[in-house]
Design a protein around this motif. Structure first.
Motif, mmCIF file in Angstrom:
data_model
loop_
_atom_site.group_PDB
_atom_site.id
_atom_site.type_symbol
_atom_site.label_atom_id
_atom_site.label_comp_id
_atom_site.label_asym_id
_atom_site.label_seq_id
_atom_site.Cartn_x
_atom_site.Cartn_y
_atom_site.Cartn_z
ATOM 1 N N PRO A 71 -5.819 5.214 -2.526
ATOM 2 C CA PRO A 71 -4.629 4.414 -2.291
ATOM 3 C C PRO A 71 -4.084 3.843 -3.599
ATOM 4 O O PRO A 71 -4.833 3.605 -4.537
ATOM 5 N N LEU A 72 -2.787 3.626 -3.624
ATOM 6 C CA LEU A 72 -2.149 2.851 -4.684
ATOM 7 C C LEU A 72 -1.799 1.512 -4.051
ATOM 8 O O LEU A 72 -1.074 1.460 -3.056
ATOM 9 N N ILE A 73 -2.357 0.451 -4.617
ATOM 10 C CA ILE A 73 -2.177 -0.893 -4.078
ATOM 11 C C ILE A 73 -1.479 -1.749 -5.128
ATOM 12 O O ILE A 73 -1.837 -1.699 -6.306
ATOM 13 N N GLU A 74 -0.499 -2.527 -4.688
ATOM 14 C CA GLU A 74 0.211 -3.447 -5.577
ATOM 15 C C GLU A 74 0.054 -4.869 -5.062
ATOM 16 O O GLU A 74 0.222 -5.134 -3.870
ATOM 17 N N LEU A 82 0.868 -1.172 0.000
ATOM 18 C CA LEU A 82 0.000 0.000 0.000
ATOM 19 C C LEU A 82 0.905 1.222 0.000
ATOM 20 O O LEU A 82 1.728 1.388 0.899
ATOM 21 N N TYR A 83 0.782 2.057 -1.034
ATOM 22 C CA TYR A 83 1.621 3.244 -1.201
ATOM 23 C C TYR A 83 0.807 4.493 -0.897
ATOM 24 O O TYR A 83 -0.325 4.616 -1.350
ATOM 25 N N GLY A 84 1.416 5.413 -0.157
ATOM 26 C CA GLY A 84 0.733 6.661 0.135
ATOM 27 C C GLY A 84 1.398 7.421 1.258
ATOM 28 O O GLY A 84 2.572 7.216 1.542
ATOM 29 N N VAL A 85 0.622 8.288 1.857
ATOM 30 C CA VAL A 85 1.078 9.062 3.021
ATOM 31 C C VAL A 85 0.129 8.743 4.180
ATOM 32 O O VAL A 85 -1.078 8.625 3.982
ATOM 33 N N ASN A 98 2.602 -7.561 -8.948
ATOM 34 C CA ASN A 98 2.969 -6.656 -10.043
ATOM 35 C C ASN A 98 1.764 -6.123 -10.816
ATOM 36 O O ASN A 98 1.885 -5.718 -11.969
ATOM 37 N N ARG A 99 0.609 -6.134 -10.194
ATOM 38 C CA ARG A 99 -0.604 -5.528 -10.737
ATOM 39 C C ARG A 99 -0.989 -4.398 -9.780
ATOM 40 O O ARG A 99 -0.695 -4.465 -8.587
ATOM 41 N N PHE A 100 -1.674 -3.375 -10.314
ATOM 42 C CA PHE A 100 -1.927 -2.184 -9.515
ATOM 43 C C PHE A 100 -3.400 -1.806 -9.500
ATOM 44 O O PHE A 100 -4.129 -2.038 -10.454
ATOM 45 N N TRP A 101 -3.770 -1.187 -8.389
ATOM 46 C CA TRP A 101 -5.107 -0.620 -8.212
ATOM 47 C C TRP A 101 -4.923 0.757 -7.612
ATOM 48 O O TRP A 101 -4.065 0.962 -6.754
ATOM 49 N N VAL A 102 -5.759 1.712 -8.038
ATOM 50 C CA VAL A 102 -5.698 3.053 -7.456
ATOM 51 C C VAL A 102 -7.124 3.538 -7.185
ATOM 52 O O VAL A 102 -8.045 3.263 -7.955
ATOM 53 N N GLY A 103 -7.285 4.223 -6.062
ATOM 54 C CA GLY A 103 -8.575 4.778 -5.679
ATOM 55 C C GLY A 103 -9.278 3.923 -4.646
ATOM 56 O O GLY A 103 -9.090 2.712 -4.593
ATOM 57 N N PHE A 104 -10.082 4.574 -3.809
ATOM 58 C CA PHE A 104 -10.772 3.838 -2.752
ATOM 59 C C PHE A 104 -12.204 3.510 -3.161
ATOM 60 O O PHE A 104 -13.042 4.392 -3.335
ATOM 61 N N ASP A 105 -12.441 2.228 -3.328
ATOM 62 C CA ASP A 105 -13.768 1.661 -3.493
ATOM 63 C C ASP A 105 -13.684 0.293 -2.825
ATOM 64 O O ASP A 105 -13.040 -0.619 -3.358
ATOM 65 N N GLU A 106 -14.284 0.187 -1.663
ATOM 66 C CA GLU A 106 -14.127 -0.997 -0.828
ATOM 67 C C GLU A 106 -14.373 -2.296 -1.603
ATOM 68 O O GLU A 106 -13.548 -3.207 -1.585
#
Length: 115
Positions: free
Chosen positions: A91-94, A4-7, A97-105
């Motif tokens: 959030p940026l989620i990895e 999980l990438y972010g601040v 090696n696949r990625f997801w961005v944005g919060f939608d539960e």
């Protein structure tokens, strides 16, 4: 391992951490201001998701820098994104090696189950 990438003070990151904890999902948190991701990593994220999806053009950093009024090319915007990683949509989620961005539960949980 899920990353999980972010601040940490971001509301979307706090909600994502809560979602992970609620569903007992193990993850590693990467604080992008303290440990910035590489340009190559970010290029792969953008390749998979598109720059318009990854770049948070509604956030304070984007507005503060006045990027909207600069008429920048995608490559120039990407260079700004590498320098100012607070502009990565969260959030940026990895996972794998696949990625997801944005919060939608619901969509985050589906992404994690699929990948």
């Amino acid at each position: 391992m899920i990353k999980l990438y972010g601040v940490p003070n971001c509301q979307q990151i706090r909600k994502t951490k809560g979602l992970f904890e609620e569903h007992n999902i193990e993850y590693e948190f990467v604080h992008v201001k303290k440990t910035p991701v590489s340009a190559d990593f970010l290029r792969e994220v953008v390749k998979q998701l598109r720059l318009g999806t990854v770049l948070n053009n509604k956030g304070m950093t984007y507005r503060k820098l006045g990027l909207k009024d600069m008429n920048l090319s995608d490559e120039e915007l990407f260079e700004w994104l590498v320098k100012e990683q607070a502009m990565i949509k969260r959030p940026l989620i990895e996972k794998n090696n696949r990625f997801w961005v944005g919060f939608d539960e619901k969509e985050i949980l589906e992404f994690l189950l699929k990948n």
